[in-house]
Design a protein around this motif. Structure first.
Motif, PDB file in Angstrom:
ATOM      1  N   LEU A   1      -4.071   0.290  -2.409  1.00 55.75           N
ATOM      2  CA  LEU A   1      -3.840   1.658  -1.917  1.00 55.75           C
ATOM      3  C   LEU A   1      -4.466   2.024  -0.781  1.00 55.75           C
ATOM      4  O   LEU A   1      -4.211   3.116  -0.064  1.00 55.75           O
ATOM      5  CB  LEU A   1      -4.330   2.738  -3.191  1.00 55.75           C
ATOM      6  CG  LEU A   1      -3.700   2.993  -4.369  1.00 55.75           C
ATOM      7  CD1 LEU A   1      -4.416   3.776  -5.552  1.00 55.75           C
ATOM      8  CD2 LEU A   1      -2.081   3.367  -4.257  1.00 55.75           C
ATOM      9  N   TYR A   2      -5.183   1.054  -0.149  1.00 52.91           N
ATOM     10  CA  TYR A   2      -5.871   1.405   0.957  1.00 52.91           C
ATOM     11  C   TYR A   2      -6.098   0.279   2.174  1.00 52.91           C
ATOM     12  O   TYR A   2      -5.996  -1.002   1.436  1.00 52.91           O
ATOM     13  CB  TYR A   2      -7.522   2.063   0.987  1.00 52.91           C
ATOM     14  CG  TYR A   2      -7.573   3.171  -0.061  1.00 52.91           C
ATOM     15  CD1 TYR A   2      -7.389   4.458   0.310  1.00 52.91           C
ATOM     16  CD2 TYR A   2      -7.725   3.006  -1.479  1.00 52.91           C
ATOM     17  CE1 TYR A   2      -7.711   5.612  -0.686  1.00 52.91           C
ATOM     18  CE2 TYR A   2      -7.930   3.941  -2.362  1.00 52.91           C
ATOM     19  CZ  TYR A   2      -7.785   5.218  -2.058  1.00 52.91           C
ATOM     20  OH  TYR A   2      -7.876   6.464  -2.758  1.00 52.91           O
TER      21      TYR A   2
ATOM     22  N   MET B   1       0.688   9.943  -4.028  1.00 53.54           N
ATOM     23  CA  MET B   1      -0.373   9.961  -2.807  1.00 53.54           C
ATOM     24  C   MET B   1       0.455  10.013  -1.867  1.00 53.54           C
ATOM     25  O   MET B   1       1.279   9.630  -1.183  1.00 53.54           O
ATOM     26  CB  MET B   1      -1.011   8.954  -3.110  1.00 53.54           C
ATOM     27  CG  MET B   1      -2.360   8.747  -2.145  1.00 53.54           C
ATOM     28  SD  MET B   1      -3.378   7.244  -2.304  1.00 53.54           S
ATOM     29  CE  MET B   1      -4.519   7.351  -1.026  1.00 53.54           C
TER      30      MET B   1
ATOM     31  N   VAL C   1       0.814  -1.119   0.022  1.00 56.32           N
ATOM     32  CA  VAL C   1      -0.015  -0.036  -0.073  1.00 56.32           C
ATOM     33  C   VAL C   1       0.905   1.298   0.125  1.00 56.32           C
ATOM     34  O   VAL C   1       0.612   2.280  -0.830  1.00 56.32           O
ATOM     35  CB  VAL C   1      -0.916   0.096   1.271  1.00 56.32           C
ATOM     36  CG1 VAL C   1      -1.688   1.521   1.580  1.00 56.32           C
ATOM     37  CG2 VAL C   1      -2.142  -1.114   0.855  1.00 56.32           C
ATOM     38  N   PHE C   2       1.796   1.322   0.964  1.00 55.92           N
ATOM     39  CA  PHE C   2       2.851   2.520   0.941  1.00 55.92           C
ATOM     40  C   PHE C   2       3.659   2.762  -0.075  1.00 55.92           C
ATOM     41  O   PHE C   2       3.812   3.880  -0.575  1.00 55.92           O
ATOM     42  CB  PHE C   2       3.435   2.444   2.339  1.00 55.92           C
ATOM     43  CG  PHE C   2       2.724   2.640   3.433  1.00 55.92           C
ATOM     44  CD1 PHE C   2       1.465   3.848   3.545  1.00 55.92           C
ATOM     45  CD2 PHE C   2       2.690   1.733   4.590  1.00 55.92           C
ATOM     46  CE1 PHE C   2       0.758   3.860   4.820  1.00 55.92           C
ATOM     47  CE2 PHE C   2       1.923   1.969   5.736  1.00 55.92           C
ATOM     48  CZ  PHE C   2       0.834   2.806   5.799  1.00 55.92           C
TER      49      PHE C   2
ATOM     50  N   LEU D   1       1.086   9.233   2.112  1.00 54.97           N
ATOM     51  CA  LEU D   1       0.958   8.090   2.723  1.00 54.97           C
ATOM     52  C   LEU D   1      -0.319   7.865   3.849  1.00 54.97           C
ATOM     53  O   LEU D   1      -0.854   7.129   3.938  1.00 54.97           O
ATOM     54  CB  LEU D   1       2.232   7.854   3.829  1.00 54.97           C
ATOM     55  CG  LEU D   1       3.746   7.588   2.939  1.00 54.97           C
ATOM     56  CD1 LEU D   1       4.659   7.247   3.803  1.00 54.97           C
ATOM     57  CD2 LEU D   1       3.507   6.800   1.858  1.00 54.97           C
ATOM     58  N   GLN D   2      -0.581   9.088   4.412  1.00 59.72           N
ATOM     59  CA  GLN D   2      -1.738   9.259   5.352  1.00 59.72           C
ATOM     60  C   GLN D   2      -1.914   8.036   6.368  1.00 59.72           C
ATOM     61  O   GLN D   2      -2.804   7.360   6.410  1.00 59.72           O
ATOM     62  CB  GLN D   2      -2.944   9.069   4.446  1.00 59.72           C
ATOM     63  CG  GLN D   2      -3.077  10.339   3.742  1.00 59.72           C
ATOM     64  CD  GLN D   2      -4.521  10.212   2.680  1.00 59.72           C
ATOM     65  OE1 GLN D   2      -4.871   9.570   2.284  1.00 59.72           O
ATOM     66  NE2 GLN D   2      -5.047  11.569   2.503  1.00 59.72           N
TER      67      GLN D   2
ATOM     68  N   ASN E   1       2.893   1.768  -3.231  1.00 56.81           N
ATOM     69  CA  ASN E   1       1.856   1.931  -4.177  1.00 56.81           C
ATOM     70  C   ASN E   1       1.706   3.606  -4.107  1.00 56.81           C
ATOM     71  O   ASN E   1       1.616   4.264  -5.143  1.00 56.81           O
ATOM     72  CB  ASN E   1       0.749   1.153  -4.476  1.00 56.81           C
ATOM     73  CG  ASN E   1       0.887  -0.214  -4.851  1.00 56.81           C
ATOM     74  OD1 ASN E   1       2.081  -0.448  -5.544  1.00 56.81           O
ATOM     75  ND2 ASN E   1       0.166  -1.250  -4.330  1.00 56.81           N
ATOM     76  N   ARG E   2       1.401   3.973  -3.003  1.00 59.40           N
ATOM     77  CA  ARG E   2       1.225   5.348  -2.776  1.00 59.40           C
ATOM     78  C   ARG E   2       2.224   6.255  -3.089  1.00 59.40           C
ATOM     79  O   ARG E   2       1.923   7.466  -3.660  1.00 59.40           O
ATOM     80  CB  ARG E   2       0.810   5.620  -1.097  1.00 59.40           C
ATOM     81  CG  ARG E   2      -0.671   5.041  -0.910  1.00 59.40           C
ATOM     82  CD  ARG E   2      -1.081   5.403   0.576  1.00 59.40           C
ATOM     83  NE  ARG E   2      -2.259   4.704   0.957  1.00 59.40           N
ATOM     84  CZ  ARG E   2      -3.082   5.026   2.157  1.00 59.40           C
ATOM     85  NH1 ARG E   2      -2.375   5.784   2.983  1.00 59.40           N
ATOM     86  NH2 ARG E   2      -4.048   4.369   2.166  1.00 59.40           N
TER      87      ARG E   2
END
Length: 344
Positions: A312-313, A248, A239-240, A250-251, A242-243
């Motif tokens: 992504l999530y 995007m 996920v991270f 990292l949130q 890909n972000r």
């Protein structure tokens, strides 16, 4: 005929006696050589080497671990010594420092004593630097030589001037003699992380977006803090990565919490997500400026070997694991299901 028979019998007995005597002499020579060997210093590849023995490691595996740690010894010979001594089963798991001059006899004694006669301090995966310093300060009979040093001065003392201490020490149990300096423990933990990070970086996936070992350490610390279930580590890393790949943010909440520091009271509020700090990955793109905790070996490896997929999530399912999504719509449905109890 009878005389010839008796002469042959005497010759056979003489031959057998001679053979037996030679066998005794050979055994004595071997025994003498063995006694000499166990009292000779083992050749180390450095002034000292760090040896880590995992729980459940058998004596044969211990002998190989000694070799892999940096001791130039035939592990078969060392294993034979463990067996002959009768003490191989007493070897205890833990982290050891082997110094120049150590002999096979003293090595076995050191491993058999383990933390029974030595003190030990455990640095836990996911701890931050404040927790490490607190553990060292409370460690039994460990000299607090670094207690009054600022972080910058401490890292300079360790030969890493200009490097932040966060995440640079490997989580493990370190044994030490009574009265040892906390500097020696930190030196060992620092070398251990260098070694583990180099091993992980050497195994990185060609698809990894990470450019340096320092980025891997940074991401691994986030994976360590975000993982609720071990099997999810590589998916969280995916996920991270890909972000990062698509630009995007990292949130990730653990970085925001780290940026709040000691003021964090256990509740992450909306205002916290909107307050800018160098570690607020909701407001700032890319990785935070330093790691946020000490990653273990599994998180280090996951960071450089993320699972395949376009995730992504992710959202916690409430049982320790997470649901992973490739689109925002899928993620919102998962949030409704697992966080809000709304079925769609």
């Amino acid at each position: 005929m009878a005389g010839t028979f008796h002469r042959r019998s005497r010759d056979v007995r003489r031959f057998l006696s001679t053979l037996f005597l030679l066998a005794l002499l050979a055994a004595a020579a071997i025994g003498g050589a063995g006694w000499w060997w166990v009292h000779q210093p083992l050749p180390l590849r450095g002034s000292s080497v760090d040896l880590s023995i995992e729980p459940g490691t058998l004596p044969r595996g211990v002998a190989q671990a000694v070799r892999d740690a940096g001791v130039d010894v035939d592990p078969r010979l060392l294993f034979a010594w463990f067996r002959v001594s009768g003490q191989g089963h007493r070897i205890k798991a833990g982290s050891y420092e082997l110094e120049r001059g150590i002999t096979p006899e003293r090595l076995l004694d050191k491993l058999a004593r383990g933390d029974v006669t030595l003190r030990a301090v455990t640095l836990v995966e996911g701890w931050n630097w404040r927790q490490v310093r607190a553990a060292l300060a409370k460690a039994d009979a460990l000299k607090p030589d670094t207690a009054n040093l600022a972080d910058a001065d401490l890292m300079k003392l360790l030969g890493r001037e200009g490097v932040a201490p966060e995440g640079r020490f490997f989580p493990d149990t370190y044994t030490y003699a009574k009265g040892s300096s906390d500097v020696k423990v930190l030196q060992r933990a620092l070398r251990a992380m260098d070694k583990r990070l180099a091993q992980a970086w050497a195994q990185r996936s060609p698809q990894s977006i990470l450019k340096t070992p320092e980025e891997a350490l940074n991401l691994a610390s986030i994976v360590e803090k975000e993982t609720g279930k071990a099997a999810d580590r590589t998916l969280i890393a995916a996920v991270f990565q890909n972000r990062l790949r698509v630009g995007m943010p990292l949130q990730t909440d653990p970085t925001v919490i780290y940026g709040i520091g000691e003021r964090f009271d256990g509740n992450l509020r909306k205002v916290d997500l909107q307050t800018d700090t160098p570690f607020n990955t909701y407001l700032r793109a890319g990785l935070p400026p330093t790691p946020i905790a000490m990653p273990g070996k599994d998180s280090l490896l996951a960071a450089v070997q993320p699972a395949p997929g376009n995730y992504l999530y992710f959202v916690a399912k409430g049982n320790g694991s997470s649901h992973f999504s490739g689109s925002l719509d899928e993620h919102n449905r998962a949030v409704n299901k697992y966080q809000r109890g709304i079925s769609q």
